[in-house]
Write a protein that holds these residues in place. Structure first.
Motif, mmCIF file in Angstrom:
data_model
loop_
_atom_site.group_PDB
_atom_site.id
_atom_site.type_symbol
_atom_site.label_atom_id
_atom_site.label_comp_id
_atom_site.label_asym_id
_atom_site.label_seq_id
_atom_site.Cartn_x
_atom_site.Cartn_y
_atom_site.Cartn_z
ATOM 1 N N GLY A 103 0.812 -1.214 0.000
ATOM 2 C CA GLY A 103 0.000 0.000 0.000
ATOM 3 C C GLY A 103 0.843 1.260 0.000
ATOM 4 N N LEU A 148 -2.822 -1.032 -7.490
ATOM 5 C CA LEU A 148 -3.990 -0.753 -6.657
ATOM 6 C C LEU A 148 -5.136 -1.690 -7.007
ATOM 7 C CD1 LEU A 148 -5.353 1.021 -4.516
ATOM 8 C CD2 LEU A 148 -6.001 2.591 -6.358
ATOM 9 N N TRP A 151 -4.238 -5.108 -5.731
ATOM 10 C CA TRP A 151 -3.556 -4.980 -4.444
ATOM 11 C C TRP A 151 -3.548 -6.266 -3.621
ATOM 12 C CZ3 TRP A 151 -4.787 -0.529 -0.526
ATOM 13 C CH2 TRP A 151 -3.843 -0.522 0.488
#
Length: 183
Positions: A103, A148, A151
């Motif tokens: 992240g 993302l 992820w």
């Protein structure tokens, strides 16, 4: 004669080349290994970060305790307790640590992408090659978006793969440097 210093004996250059070669082979080998087994490499990197956080937290608590005469020492100590607990959590829950680190990496790519695009646009009137800055920013942003979107699946391998690419490129550059005749 040497590129590093004209008065340096050639034996020093030979020694430097051998050092570059050995270090390059080690880095390239580790990089290839990390690329081939990125989940293992991600785990290793995550555990290394975890233990650094634990050591940082402990050292910080020792540091904070030496400032007990200041009223803010508890706030400083609380910050280092948080660092220590994060390290312990990474050790006890390895997948969570990889997810958090991924992240952070995603955030860095997205932020770098946006900032590079804005910088490129800002420089468009002053720099002929401003489009390359925008291209670089778009690549960073696209990579951030891809990670993302993937992820949860990417968290278990992306850190190890990226570290592997970095080690491989460093190793290859050192190997190429070791081939230079004048060091």
């Amino acid at each position: 004669m040497s590129v590093l210093h004209p008065d340096m004996p050639s034996s020093v250059g030979d020694k430097a080349r051998r050092g570059f070669r050995v270090t390059g082979l080690v880095f390239a080998g580790l990089g290839l290994l990390a690329i081939l087994v990125p989940t293992v490499a991600t785990f290793v990197v995550e555990q290394l970060v975890a233990w650094f956080l634990i050591l940082w937290g402990i050292a910080g608590l020792l540091f904070a305790s030496s400032f007990r005469s200041f009223s803010e020492w508890r706030l400083v100590a609380a910050g280092f307790v948080a660092v220590l607990l994060a390290g312990i959590a990474f050790v006890l829950m390895p997948g969570a640590g990889a997810t958090i680190l991924t992240g952070v990496l995603i955030s860095v790519f997205l932020l770098e992408g946006v900032l590079s695009i804005l910088l490129g646009l800002r420089l468009s009137g002053n720099l002929d090659s401003w489009r390359w800055i925008i291209f670089s920013g778009a690549c960073s942003f696209a990579l951030g978006m891809i990670l993302l979107i993937a992820w949860t699946d990417a968290a278990c391998w992306v850190i190890g793969f990226m570290v592997g690419l970095n080690f491989l490129s460093t190793g290859l550059s050192l190997l190429l440097l070791s081939r230079v005749k004048k060091i």
